[in-house]
Write a protein that holds these residues in place. Structure first.
Motif, PDB file in Angstrom:
ATOM      1  N   UNK A 298       0.838  -1.214   0.000  1.00  0.00           N
ATOM      2  CA  UNK A 298       0.000   0.000   0.000  1.00  0.00           C
ATOM      3  C   UNK A 298       0.862   1.249   0.000  1.00  0.00           C
ATOM      4  N   UNK A 299       1.876   1.293   0.859  1.00  0.00           N
ATOM      5  CA  UNK A 299       2.715   2.493   0.974  1.00  0.00           C
ATOM      6  C   UNK A 299       3.439   2.782  -0.334  1.00  0.00           C
ATOM      7  N   UNK A 300       4.056   1.773  -0.905  1.00  0.00           N
ATOM      8  CA  UNK A 300       4.792   1.972  -2.154  1.00  0.00           C
ATOM      9  C   UNK A 300       3.853   2.292  -3.312  1.00  0.00           C
ATOM     10  N   UNK A 301       2.695   1.620  -3.334  1.00  0.00           N
ATOM     11  CA  UNK A 301       1.741   1.862  -4.415  1.00  0.00           C
ATOM     12  C   UNK A 301       1.173   3.268  -4.393  1.00  0.00           C
ATOM     13  N   UNK A 302       0.811   3.763  -3.208  1.00  0.00           N
ATOM     14  CA  UNK A 302       0.261   5.119  -3.099  1.00  0.00           C
ATOM     15  C   UNK A 302       1.321   6.162  -3.433  1.00  0.00           C
ATOM     16  N   UNK A 303       2.555   5.923  -2.999  1.00  0.00           N
ATOM     17  CA  UNK A 303       3.637   6.869  -3.329  1.00  0.00           C
ATOM     18  C   UNK A 303       3.840   6.950  -4.836  1.00  0.00           C
ATOM     19  N   UNK A 304       3.859   5.806  -5.505  1.00  0.00           N
ATOM     20  CA  UNK A 304       4.016   5.783  -6.963  1.00  0.00           C
ATOM     21  C   UNK A 304       2.832   6.466  -7.641  1.00  0.00           C
ATOM     22  N   UNK A 305       1.638   6.215  -7.144  1.00  0.00           N
ATOM     23  CA  UNK A 305       0.447   6.810  -7.733  1.00  0.00           C
ATOM     24  C   UNK A 305       0.473   8.335  -7.619  1.00  0.00           C
ATOM     25  N   UNK A 306       0.954   8.842  -6.501  1.00  0.00           N
ATOM     26  CA  UNK A 306       1.045  10.299  -6.320  1.00  0.00           C
ATOM     27  C   UNK A 306       1.983  10.918  -7.346  1.00  0.00           C
ATOM     28  N   UNK A 307       3.077  10.244  -7.637  1.00  0.00           N
ATOM     29  CA  UNK A 307       4.004  10.745  -8.650  1.00  0.00           C
ATOM     30  C   UNK A 307       3.364  10.722 -10.037  1.00  0.00           C
ATOM     31  N   UNK A 308       2.540   9.717 -10.305  1.00  0.00           N
ATOM     32  CA  UNK A 308       1.920   9.598 -11.620  1.00  0.00           C
ATOM     33  C   UNK A 308       0.872  10.678 -11.872  1.00  0.00           C
ATOM     34  N   UNK A 309       0.154  11.107 -10.832  1.00  0.00           N
ATOM     35  CA  UNK A 309      -0.920  12.094 -11.012  1.00  0.00           C
ATOM     36  C   UNK A 309      -0.492  13.499 -10.612  1.00  0.00           C
ATOM     37  N   UNK A 310       0.795  13.689 -10.292  1.00  0.00           N
ATOM     38  CA  UNK A 310       1.231  15.002  -9.825  1.00  0.00           C
ATOM     39  C   UNK A 310       1.091  16.060 -10.919  1.00  0.00           C
ATOM     40  N   UNK A 311       1.050  15.628 -12.184  1.00  0.00           N
ATOM     41  CA  UNK A 311       0.857  16.585 -13.285  1.00  0.00           C
ATOM     42  C   UNK A 311      -0.534  17.208 -13.245  1.00  0.00           C
ATOM     43  N   UNK A 312      -1.461  16.532 -12.603  1.00  0.00           N
ATOM     44  CA  UNK A 312      -2.821  17.053 -12.490  1.00  0.00           C
ATOM     45  C   UNK A 312      -3.070  17.762 -11.164  1.00  0.00           C
ATOM     46  N   UNK A 313      -2.248  17.518 -10.175  1.00  0.00           N
ATOM     47  CA  UNK A 313      -2.415  18.140  -8.869  1.00  0.00           C
ATOM     48  C   UNK A 313      -1.813  17.268  -7.783  1.00  0.00           C
ATOM     49  N   UNK A 314      -1.901  17.763  -6.559  1.00  0.00           N
ATOM     50  CA  UNK A 314      -1.320  17.081  -5.403  1.00  0.00           C
ATOM     51  C   UNK A 314      -2.434  16.485  -4.557  1.00  0.00           C
ATOM     52  N   UNK A 315      -2.276  15.237  -4.165  1.00  0.00           N
ATOM     53  CA  UNK A 315      -3.230  14.589  -3.274  1.00  0.00           C
ATOM     54  C   UNK A 315      -2.811  14.886  -1.836  1.00  0.00           C
ATOM     55  N   UNK A 316      -3.565  15.678  -1.100  1.00  0.00           N
ATOM     56  CA  UNK A 316      -3.157  16.029   0.267  1.00  0.00           C
ATOM     57  C   UNK A 316      -3.325  14.858   1.218  1.00  0.00           C
ATOM     58  N   UNK A 317      -2.548  14.883   2.287  1.00  0.00           N
ATOM     59  CA  UNK A 317      -2.673  13.848   3.312  1.00  0.00           C
ATOM     60  C   UNK A 317      -3.987  14.048   4.071  1.00  0.00           C
ATOM     61  N   UNK A 318      -4.745  12.992   4.189  1.00  0.00           N
ATOM     62  CA  UNK A 318      -6.037  13.067   4.867  1.00  0.00           C
ATOM     63  C   UNK A 318      -5.877  12.760   6.349  1.00  0.00           C
ATOM     64  N   UNK A 319      -6.942  13.034   7.118  1.00  0.00           N
ATOM     65  CA  UNK A 319      -6.905  12.704   8.544  1.00  0.00           C
ATOM     66  C   UNK A 319      -6.807  11.202   8.741  1.00  0.00           C
ATOM     67  N   UNK A 320      -7.492  10.459   7.853  1.00  0.00           N
ATOM     68  CA  UNK A 320      -7.398   9.009   7.930  1.00  0.00           C
ATOM     69  C   UNK A 320      -5.980   8.526   7.691  1.00  0.00           C
ATOM     70  N   UNK A 321      -5.288   9.158   6.759  1.00  0.00           N
ATOM     71  CA  UNK A 321      -3.908   8.783   6.485  1.00  0.00           C
ATOM     72  C   UNK A 321      -3.001   9.062   7.672  1.00  0.00           C
ATOM     73  N   UNK A 322      -3.209  10.194   8.330  1.00  0.00           N
ATOM     74  CA  UNK A 322      -2.397  10.516   9.511  1.00  0.00           C
ATOM     75  C   UNK A 322      -2.688   9.551  10.653  1.00  0.00           C
ATOM     76  N   UNK A 323      -3.974   9.188  10.824  1.00  0.00           N
ATOM     77  CA  UNK A 323      -4.332   8.219  11.860  1.00  0.00           C
ATOM     78  C   UNK A 323      -3.731   6.851  11.535  1.00  0.00           C
ATOM     79  N   UNK A 324      -3.710   6.501  10.248  1.00  0.00           N
ATOM     80  CA  UNK A 324      -3.095   5.245   9.822  1.00  0.00           C
ATOM     81  C   UNK A 324      -1.621   5.201  10.183  1.00  0.00           C
ATOM     82  N   UNK A 325      -0.910   6.305   9.912  1.00  0.00           N
ATOM     83  CA  UNK A 325       0.521   6.368  10.217  1.00  0.00           C
ATOM     84  C   UNK A 325       0.770   6.223  11.713  1.00  0.00           C
ATOM     85  N   UNK A 326      -0.054   6.897  12.519  1.00  0.00           N
ATOM     86  CA  UNK A 326       0.102   6.817  13.972  1.00  0.00           C
ATOM     87  C   UNK A 326      -0.174   5.397  14.467  1.00  0.00           C
TER      88      UNK A 326
END
Length: 282
Positions: free
Chosen positions: A191-219
């Motif tokens: 999941x971590x590697x896939x989401x990181x790669x996906x963010x790089x692929x769509x960065x030409x269209x915009x940035x996907x901000x970190x969500x509260x769920x993502x921060x809770x997941x990291x914690x």
């Protein structure tokens, strides 16, 4: 600002003789025949002297003018050089130093985790301390970079690498020692590697901000992995299983949400580009 007055044509020039005019910041023009003098001021204004006969005029420019540009013209170049120097020095700011510390802790953590066969409680406690320091620096470096304008290209690249490196090292070590099922490690790291790669692929269209769920997941991931690094027994060992289960659920749910955001962002970006292309053609 007025220019240098011109002398009359023909013999009137000789009658008047040498005529000079000096203004603040303007050049000095001298006419003793047919000639013209022009001097450049501090970026603005000009002096000119003209006469009739057979001579030459000379303009004395202000020392602050070079090729028609004064001090104001040189300022932007100096400003760019200074800005580049500041950007270069900013690589060594506190946020990046914390990121570097986290990268250095990765091999140290692995060595402590696998010391003496990987099951010694004392070594596992030291490994947990290294892991905890890495997780704490992860909380602070990004906040410091955004709050004090310390964001650099190095930090943008190194920070996610450091995050994935310490978490991946911990998960792989735990699975190698048999403390954590491999499928948990595969799900989290995939999941971590896939989401990181996906963010790089769509960065030409915009940035996907970190969500509260993502921060809770990291914690939750950090707490769960930290509990597995420690040699816990009894009810604490049972508790850490539930914490890890919650971390896996949050990992999957937030990952799917990021995929949804990426799809929406890509569609919006394509639609905006097509609309802009149609307007240009029209």
């Amino acid at each position: 600002m007025t220019g240098v007055p011109a002398s009359a044509a023909g013999g009137s020039a000789q009658a008047k003789g040498v005529e000079a005019s000096t203004l603040a910041g303007d050049g000095v023009g001298v006419g003793d025949g047919v000639g013209a003098g022009a001097g450049m001021g501090t970026g603005a204004g000009a002096g000119a002297g003209a006469g009739a006969g057979g001579g030459a005029g000379a303009g004395v420019p202000d020392v602050s003018a070079v090729d028609g540009q004064g001090a104001a013209g040189r300022a932007p170049r100096g400003g760019k050089i200074a800005a580049a120097a500041v950007n270069q020095a900013s690589v060594w700011n506190i946020a990046n130093l914390l990121t570097m510390l986290r990268l250095i802790l990765v091999p140290g953590f692995v060595a402590l985790m696998l010391a003496d066969g990987g099951y010694d409680p004392a070594w596992r406690s030291l490994a947990w301390a290294a892991f905890a320091i890495a997780m704490i620096t992860d909380l602070f470096d990004g906040h410091l970079a955004r709050a004090y304008d310390l964001v650099t290209d190095f930090g943008k690249i190194a920070d996610p690498i450091a995050d994935k490196a310490i978490m991946g090292a911990a998960l792989i070590c735990l699975s190698s020692l048999g403390d954590l099922p491999w499928w948990v490690t595969i799900v989290i790291l995939g999941r971590e590697l896939g989401i990181t790669l996906m963010r790089f692929l769509v960065i030409r269209y915009g940035v996907i901000p970190a969500s509260r769920g993502g921060k809770l997941k990291t914690l939750t991931q950090g707490v769960a992995v930290g509990m597995y690094v420690l040699a816990l027994t009894g009810w604490l060992a049972t508790l850490r299983w539930w914490v890890m289960a919650a971390a896996v659920v949050l990992t999957v749910v937030t990952g799917l949400d990021y995929v949804r955001q990426a799809i929406v962002l890509r569609r919006q970006g394509i639609a905006e580009r097509e609309a802009a292309s149609e307007e240009t053609e029209a």
